[in-house]
Design a protein around this motif. Sequence first.
Motif, PDB file in Angstrom:
ATOM      1  N   GLN A 173      -6.431   3.821  -0.044  1.00 60.84           N
ATOM      2  CA  GLN A 173      -5.989   2.787  -0.981  1.00 60.84           C
ATOM      3  C   GLN A 173      -6.317   1.389  -0.434  1.00 60.84           C
ATOM      4  O   GLN A 173      -6.666   0.489  -1.199  1.00 60.84           O
ATOM      5  CB  GLN A 173      -4.487   2.917  -1.265  1.00 60.84           C
ATOM      6  CG  GLN A 173      -4.062   2.050  -2.448  1.00 60.84           C
ATOM      7  CD  GLN A 173      -2.609   2.230  -2.828  1.00 60.84           C
ATOM      8  OE1 GLN A 173      -1.730   2.377  -1.979  1.00 60.84           O
ATOM      9  NE2 GLN A 173      -2.335   2.220  -4.127  1.00 60.84           N
TER      10      GLN A 173
ATOM     11  N   MET B 290       0.852  -1.183   0.000  1.00 64.13           N
ATOM     12  CA  MET B 290       0.000   0.000   0.000  1.00 64.13           C
ATOM     13  C   MET B 290       0.893   1.239   0.000  1.00 64.13           C
ATOM     14  O   MET B 290       1.969   1.241   0.586  1.00 64.13           O
ATOM     15  CB  MET B 290      -0.869   0.013   1.259  1.00 64.13           C
ATOM     16  CG  MET B 290      -1.889  -1.120   1.313  1.00 64.13           C
ATOM     17  SD  MET B 290      -3.215  -0.875   0.112  1.00 64.13           S
ATOM     18  CE  MET B 290      -3.161  -2.430  -0.781  1.00 64.13           C
TER      19      MET B 290
ATOM     20  N   ASP C 176      -0.472  -2.000  -6.970  1.00 57.89           N
ATOM     21  CA  ASP C 176      -1.026  -0.822  -7.621  1.00 57.89           C
ATOM     22  C   ASP C 176       0.047   0.253  -7.639  1.00 57.89           C
ATOM     23  O   ASP C 176       1.126   0.076  -7.093  1.00 57.89           O
ATOM     24  CB  ASP C 176      -2.267  -0.342  -6.858  1.00 57.89           C
ATOM     25  CG  ASP C 176      -3.460  -1.258  -7.108  1.00 57.89           C
ATOM     26  OD1 ASP C 176      -3.447  -1.967  -8.135  1.00 57.89           O
ATOM     27  OD2 ASP C 176      -4.381  -1.278  -6.272  1.00 57.89           O
TER      28      ASP C 176
ATOM     29  N   ARG D  34      -9.939   0.882  -1.282  1.00 58.53           N
ATOM     30  CA  ARG D  34     -10.101   0.621  -2.709  1.00 58.53           C
ATOM     31  C   ARG D  34      -9.708  -0.822  -3.041  1.00 58.53           C
ATOM     32  O   ARG D  34     -10.402  -1.520  -3.772  1.00 58.53           O
ATOM     33  CB  ARG D  34      -9.247   1.599  -3.517  1.00 58.53           C
ATOM     34  CG  ARG D  34      -9.941   2.139  -4.740  1.00 58.53           C
ATOM     35  CD  ARG D  34      -9.079   3.179  -5.466  1.00 58.53           C
ATOM     36  NE  ARG D  34      -8.580   4.216  -4.600  1.00 58.53           N
ATOM     37  CZ  ARG D  34      -7.289   4.587  -4.501  1.00 58.53           C
ATOM     38  NH1 ARG D  34      -6.347   3.997  -5.213  1.00 58.53           N
ATOM     39  NH2 ARG D  34      -6.922   5.551  -3.679  1.00 58.53           N
TER      40      ARG D  34
END
Length: 387
Positions: free
Chosen positions: A116, A103, A349, A119
């Motif tokens: 995050q 993260m 991500d 999400r």
Amino acid sequence: MTSITNIPLCEPLLYGREWRYVKECLDTNWVSSVGRFVGRFESAVAGFTGTKYGVATSSGTAALHVALQVVGVRPDDEVLVPTLTFIAPVNAIRYLDAWPVFMDADPEFWQMDVRQVERFLVQGCRVKGKELRNRKTGRRVSALLPVHILGHPVDMAPLCKLARRYGLKVVEDATESLGALYRGRSVGHLGDIACFSFNGNKIITTGGGGMIVTDRKRWADESHYLTTQAKDDPLEYVHNQIGYNYRLTNIQAAVGCAQMEVLKSYIRRKRSIADGYRKGLHDVRGLTLMREAEWAKSTDWLFTVLINKRLYGMDSRELMRRLAASGIQTRPLWRPIHMNLPYRSILHDKLPVSARLYREALSLPSSTGLSETDQDRVISKIRELAR
Ligand SMILES: *Cc1c(COP(=O)(O)O)cnc(C)c1O
């Protein structure tokens, strides 16, 4: 040649009853992992954080390894963890053959980005039976591992809410933040279980050591069992599980007891060092100083600034070298873990904030024993080097 004293980044301060307590261990022959200081140290740390049980360990890393195991992280599970952290919590996940999900850091306070996390849990996972699974890897997601970095807490309320909604365990890495408060409550008492470190550079030290704290007796008992070689009989060598030799010695705990007696004054001192930097550096162009959230009380373990190369006139590494030439030790933040060789192939991500903080951050001398004269020298030098 003028001789100037070097100013270290963060050194321990041992001036209380350490000597007396250690001498007591040596005089009485209670030097190993049984002895009165171990239990006393465990009670002191648990009491200070408001948790019911403390289990002392040989290091913060050992504490993290065992805490993840007792909350039920299994091989091939996934655990959410910030990429901007010291590497130990991520390695602890891998010790269990589980996998980190990295993260980013939030841009304001640099802690694990809770938005995050949300999400990822909402969009990146699906609920299958009673389990949460990562859509991309198919693996079970079993825990969150927030790390309260640099003495400042993570925004825990929304994080714990997500954990409850999805049935995830919350293991706090509070190794850098003993004494920090989140909405008036102590770190270490915000998730399901938490870990502290007493390494030489932490706010208090035992030379090396750690602790697990929790309110759940079963997890405390199991932590004690696993850290002492999983002995199932006090006399016969019966072992029903694979344990570890992760206990703290009585000598180390003796140092810890003395350090706990002065912890509050150390926190006050760290906070006043941070104030000093804020007063001395707030108007320097190109510097962004570490902030405290209105819901937080930081211990200011390592006061850190961001350097904007264009506005300040040099980048963080150049400033680090120039300060070093004047005997002032500073240090960048950790290279984000996903950029390190063992973790490069792990899917993640975008993590742009961590990458920027890594480029721009520099931690300034923050020893509890830092004198005002020395701090003034650091401040003057940074002002002098500014464009
Ligand atoms: C220091 C630290 C640890 C590990 O503690 P040790 O006692 O050195 O094993 C773990 N996590 C973070 C974030 C740390 O800073």
